[in-house]
Scaffold this active site. Sequence first.
Site, PDB file in Angstrom:
ATOM      1  N   HIS A  71       0.831  -1.212   0.000  1.00 48.04           N
ATOM      2  CA  HIS A  71       0.000   0.000   0.000  1.00 48.04           C
ATOM      3  C   HIS A  71       0.867   1.264   0.000  1.00 48.04           C
ATOM      4  CE1 HIS A  71      -2.385   3.059   2.420  1.00 48.04           C
ATOM      5  NE2 HIS A  71      -3.081   2.930   1.307  1.00 48.04           N
ATOM      6  N   GLU A  74       1.956   1.945  -3.417  1.00 45.20           N
ATOM      7  CA  GLU A  74       0.827   2.491  -4.186  1.00 45.20           C
ATOM      8  C   GLU A  74       0.801   4.017  -4.061  1.00 45.20           C
ATOM      9  OE1 GLU A  74      -3.225   1.484  -2.764  1.00 45.20           O
ATOM     10  OE2 GLU A  74      -3.451   3.623  -3.211  1.00 45.20           O
ATOM     11  N   HIS A  75       0.995   4.523  -2.852  1.00 44.02           N
ATOM     12  CA  HIS A  75       1.045   5.986  -2.663  1.00 44.02           C
ATOM     13  C   HIS A  75       2.238   6.594  -3.401  1.00 44.02           C
ATOM     14  CE1 HIS A  75      -1.797   7.091   0.783  1.00 44.02           C
ATOM     15  NE2 HIS A  75      -2.062   5.827   0.487  1.00 44.02           N
ATOM     16  N   GLU A 151      -3.476   7.833   7.661  1.00 40.16           N
ATOM     17  CA  GLU A 151      -4.609   7.143   7.018  1.00 40.16           C
ATOM     18  C   GLU A 151      -5.052   5.959   7.870  1.00 40.16           C
ATOM     19  OE1 GLU A 151      -3.914   5.975   2.980  1.00 40.16           O
ATOM     20  OE2 GLU A 151      -5.661   4.663   2.926  1.00 40.16           O
TER      21      GLU A 151
END
Length: 448
Positions: A71, A74-75, A151
């Site tokens: 993840h 992904e950012h 997040e």
Amino acid sequence: MRRLAAVVAAFLAVAAAMPAHAQVFSPKTFELANGLQVVVVENHRAPVVVQMVWYKAGAADEVQGKSGIAHFLEHLMFKGTKDVPPGEFSRRVARLGGRDNAFTGWDYTAYFQNVASDRLESVMQLEADRMANLVLSEAEVAPERDVIVEERRQVVDQRPAAKLREQTSAALFVNHPYGRPIIGWEHEMQGLTRQDALDWYARWYAPNNAMLVIAGDVSADAVRVLAERYYGSIPRKELPQRVRAQEPPPLAARRVELRDVRVRQPSWSRSWLAPSHAASFGGVGRDQTDALDLAAELLGGAASSRLVRALVHDKSLATGISAFYDPTSLDPTSFTVSASPRPGVELAALESAIEAVLRETLAGGFGDAEVAQAKTRLADSAILVRDSAQAGARAFGAAFATGRDVAWVQSWPTRLAAVTTAEVNAALRAILGSDAHVTSVLLPKPGS
């Protein structure tokens, strides 16, 4: 905002549940010399198109101690290349009048852009560029690590239901990496480095580990030309095997209870391990997943389903109840029944009532008429799916990342129509007949 997408499969199951005579998406497919698989789903109802690139690499492929790296990358994929400055990727898509995003699951990571069909070439050039030319500096990595940690605090730590789901997964999967959160454990996220991200990128991001899906107002011939132009020169890589620890047979019932002052609506759920489209489990074959899809619909998918009719309408014990089965994963998955009690109803009373309905269902089974109605409901609810360009792209991408192919997506309606009542009852008994489940309870904290 880059959102997580743990579940694409719910859509996939519905999308596939078309009448036996229907074509689901009628895609056209080809493969580039470097191994990039390309799927084109033509839909000319509006002059728009979606580009999606799916990589067969997700949170379950992470090594121990590096949870969240899939993840995190992904950012970081939005941080630029030598030709696209940091932060410029999304701004360029916006200037084209489009929007872009990405999501990470346990089995995949995917990126997409929605644009007018005459802007497709521009976004294909952008996406192909970052498949091979990502540039990361420490100045870009450190602030983004703070972003993903924040997040996690917002989407998990501040939400009691999300915290309970995380703990439930950890209890259900005692050895398999599906027990780790996709976003990662915070203490491990804090330690992720630029080199971790670059290693992950080098290991998994390659054309021969990806599927390009273009859906919308476009022709396969036009896509082939653009795919060759922008993706065709990216070299293939030697890819590692997806090695994952497997889950041992569950031996005991487990119970997870979370009390929190922020809880206003108590809830209850029970999960069993179950086979996926790609993996058998507990003596239940992956060829029985179609039957389990129908079983979930029959238990909790509609107002007339067994649990809803008995506990929401007849006995007024629950405000809502559902059965959920997600078969789109590379390894075994789960079958879950969830419910929330009506005000004034003790959770223990609701739990007992649910167990009674399940015992009765397992003993007596579903009837032919019920199964036929469930097939019709799924088919009816799936009709509008074909209107969505995103729907086709997601269906094929998820299948690709979890060991299925285009033919499997297209053949689903025929297979679903062929499921018998006896197969539905046998599959349900095999899974829900086990006492080795995880029961999760969410309650207000006393005094709150």
